[in-house]
Design a protein around this motif. Structure first.
Motif, mmCIF file in Angstrom:
data_model
loop_
_atom_site.group_PDB
_atom_site.id
_atom_site.type_symbol
_atom_site.label_atom_id
_atom_site.label_comp_id
_atom_site.label_asym_id
_atom_site.label_seq_id
_atom_site.Cartn_x
_atom_site.Cartn_y
_atom_site.Cartn_z
ATOM 1 N N ARG A 67 -25.605 21.811 15.439
ATOM 2 C CA ARG A 67 -26.154 21.555 14.114
ATOM 3 C C ARG A 67 -26.824 22.820 13.597
ATOM 4 N NH1 ARG A 67 -30.680 17.536 16.364
ATOM 5 N NH2 ARG A 67 -32.359 19.024 16.756
ATOM 6 N N PRO A 68 -26.997 22.921 12.298
ATOM 7 C CA PRO A 68 -27.612 24.126 11.726
ATOM 8 C C PRO A 68 -29.019 24.343 12.253
ATOM 9 C CG PRO A 68 -26.580 22.765 10.029
ATOM 10 C CD PRO A 68 -26.585 21.956 11.281
ATOM 11 N N ALA A 69 -29.374 25.613 12.380
ATOM 12 C CA ALA A 69 -30.723 25.957 12.843
ATOM 13 C C ALA A 69 -31.733 25.629 11.759
ATOM 14 C CB ALA A 69 -30.797 27.442 13.189
ATOM 15 N N PRO A 70 -32.958 25.162 12.144
ATOM 16 C CA PRO A 70 -33.991 24.871 11.144
ATOM 17 C C PRO A 70 -34.482 26.158 10.492
ATOM 18 C CG PRO A 70 -34.905 24.746 13.349
ATOM 19 C CD PRO A 70 -33.425 24.917 13.508
ATOM 20 N N ALA A 71 -35.111 26.001 9.344
ATOM 21 C CA ALA A 71 -35.665 27.157 8.638
ATOM 22 C C ALA A 71 -36.752 27.809 9.476
ATOM 23 C CB ALA A 71 -36.229 26.705 7.296
ATOM 24 N N ALA A 72 -36.897 29.133 9.353
ATOM 25 C CA ALA A 72 -37.899 29.864 10.126
ATOM 26 C C ALA A 72 -39.307 29.423 9.743
ATOM 27 C CB ALA A 72 -37.733 31.360 9.880
ATOM 28 N N THR A 73 -40.191 29.362 10.744
ATOM 29 C CA THR A 73 -41.571 28.975 10.490
ATOM 30 C C THR A 73 -42.315 30.110 9.810
ATOM 31 O OG1 THR A 73 -41.528 27.601 12.468
ATOM 32 C CG2 THR A 73 -43.696 28.150 11.562
ATOM 33 N N ALA A 74 -43.065 29.775 8.785
ATOM 34 C CA ALA A 74 -43.815 30.787 8.049
ATOM 35 C C ALA A 74 -44.890 31.389 8.939
ATOM 36 C CB ALA A 74 -44.448 30.170 6.806
ATOM 37 N N VAL A 75 -45.107 32.693 8.809
ATOM 38 C CA VAL A 75 -46.131 33.379 9.577
ATOM 39 C C VAL A 75 -47.501 33.007 9.018
ATOM 40 C CG1 VAL A 75 -47.085 35.623 10.208
ATOM 41 C CG2 VAL A 75 -44.602 35.299 10.125
ATOM 42 N N ARG A 76 -48.427 32.665 9.868
ATOM 43 C CA ARG A 76 -49.757 32.295 9.428
ATOM 44 C C ARG A 76 -50.551 33.546 9.064
ATOM 45 N NH1 ARG A 76 -54.420 29.002 12.843
ATOM 46 N NH2 ARG A 76 -55.882 28.811 11.114
ATOM 47 N N THR A 77 -51.228 33.490 7.931
ATOM 48 C CA THR A 77 -52.057 34.611 7.505
ATOM 49 C C THR A 77 -53.518 34.180 7.401
ATOM 50 O OG1 THR A 77 -51.629 34.099 5.167
ATOM 51 C CG2 THR A 77 -50.183 35.722 6.237
ATOM 52 N N HIS A 78 -54.407 35.169 7.287
ATOM 53 C CA HIS A 78 -55.841 34.909 7.297
ATOM 54 C C HIS A 78 -56.514 35.762 6.232
ATOM 55 C CE1 HIS A 78 -55.331 32.927 11.246
ATOM 56 N NE2 HIS A 78 -54.365 33.819 11.366
ATOM 57 N N ARG A 79 -57.605 35.230 5.697
ATOM 58 C CA ARG A 79 -58.381 35.949 4.691
ATOM 59 C C ARG A 79 -59.514 36.687 5.391
ATOM 60 N NH1 ARG A 79 -55.886 35.528 -0.486
ATOM 61 N NH2 ARG A 79 -54.694 33.572 -0.451
ATOM 62 N N LEU A 80 -59.378 38.000 5.497
ATOM 63 C CA LEU A 80 -60.369 38.791 6.205
ATOM 64 C C LEU A 80 -60.701 40.052 5.408
ATOM 65 C CD1 LEU A 80 -58.923 38.645 9.844
ATOM 66 C CD2 LEU A 80 -60.882 37.365 8.971
ATOM 67 N N ARG A 81 -61.945 40.447 5.468
ATOM 68 C CA ARG A 81 -62.383 41.724 4.903
ATOM 69 C C ARG A 81 -62.643 42.660 6.073
ATOM 70 N NH1 ARG A 81 -65.168 43.639 0.212
ATOM 71 N NH2 ARG A 81 -66.616 45.346 0.704
ATOM 72 N N VAL A 82 -62.007 43.822 6.065
ATOM 73 C CA VAL A 82 -62.106 44.757 7.181
ATOM 74 C C VAL A 82 -62.614 46.097 6.647
ATOM 75 C CG1 VAL A 82 -60.901 45.876 9.088
ATOM 76 C CG2 VAL A 82 -60.174 43.605 8.324
#
Length: 271
Positions: free
Chosen positions: A167-182
């Motif tokens: 069966r077709p492969a599922p869609a790629a999982t979105a990369v998790r991002t974060h709100r940070l001040r560096v």
């Protein structure tokens, strides 16, 4: 016999349980080449008391990365690291940090380095709550993969591969991002309006920290060299060596150049 030859050997209880034979070998080598007082603490409290009663003896830890981190943290709070030199015989499941610092693998080689090596001054990352970092700092904290988890991952990957054949492969999982001040030495590298994937900080040998901010695979990571690094934003966790801390909303790490000494083989590179 000089104070340098008088050792306080603190054997971590986890090392004794996991690899008693390596502990025995290390003890025999150390006792055969020096005047050594051997301590067998039963837990963290006795471990701390043993180090606190070291007197003029040079402390040697027989244990894994966590035992090394515990010893450095205790000696840092005792304000001993600036003048003293610690030694390590790595024994246990997690000794990657010890080897990255230049400590030899194997009980015999590491114990011989304790006796015949020379002190090497290393940089230290220290935060405002007196926490210390010897190796890598990761924000947010990446999940630590165990051998069992790795095996499970391989099995899951294999089953997924079989499924993709029918069966077709599922869609790629979105990369998790974060709100940070560096900020690096007060200079803004990234702010809350620009999500990041992760931030890594490592104390180098030149008295400065290497800072890397990754926003995504499509962009080149931001890199900076600084004496201090401040990260702030919504609650975040971070991994400092083997420990996960948080959630916190802000933290500043400052490089202490040559702040601690570790006995390493002569002419062996550290880091």
């Amino acid at each position: 016999m000089s104070a340098h030859d008088q050792l306080l050997v603190v054997i971590d209880p986890v090392a004794r349980r996991m690899d008693g034979e390596s502990v025995r070998i290390a003890k025999d080598v150390l006792c055969g080449g020096s005047e050594a007082k051997i301590c067998f603490p039963q837990g963290p409290e006795e471990f701390a008391r043993a180090l606190a009663r070291r007197g003029s003896r040079r402390p040697v830890v027989v244990g894994d990365d966590r035992a090394l981190l515990r010893a450095v943290a205790l000696l840092h709070r005792d304000r001993w690291l600036g003048d003293g030199v610690l030694a390590l015989v790595p024994v246990g499941a997690s000794v990657r940090l010890a080897h990255s610092l230049g400590v030899p693998a194997g009980a015999v080689a590491a114990a011989r380095a304790v006796l015949d090596g020379s002190p090497c001054r290393l940089d230290l990352l220290v935060d405002e709550s007196d926490g210390v970092v010897l190796g890598d700092l990761a924000i947010p904290a990446a999940r630590r993969t165990t051998p069992r988890a790795e095996a499970a991952s391989v099995w899951t990957t294999a089953r997924s591969l079989v499924r993709t054949l029918v069966r077709p492969a599922p869609a790629a999982t979105a990369v998790r991002t974060h709100r940070l001040r560096v900020e690096a030495d007060g200079v803004l590298l990234t702010d809350l309006d620009r999500p990041v994937e992760d931030v890594t900080v490592r104390a180098g040998l030149g008295g400065r920290a290497e800072v890397v901010v990754r926003h995504g695979t499509a962009e080149e990571p931001l890199r900076a060299s600084a004496l201090s690094v401040t990260v702030s934003g919504p609650d975040f966790r971070y991994r400092a060596d083997a420990h996960v801390t948080g959630p916190v909303r802000t933290r500043t790490w400052t490089v202490r150049a040559g702040a601690w000494g570790l006995t390493l083989p002569v002419a062996a590179p550290a880091g």
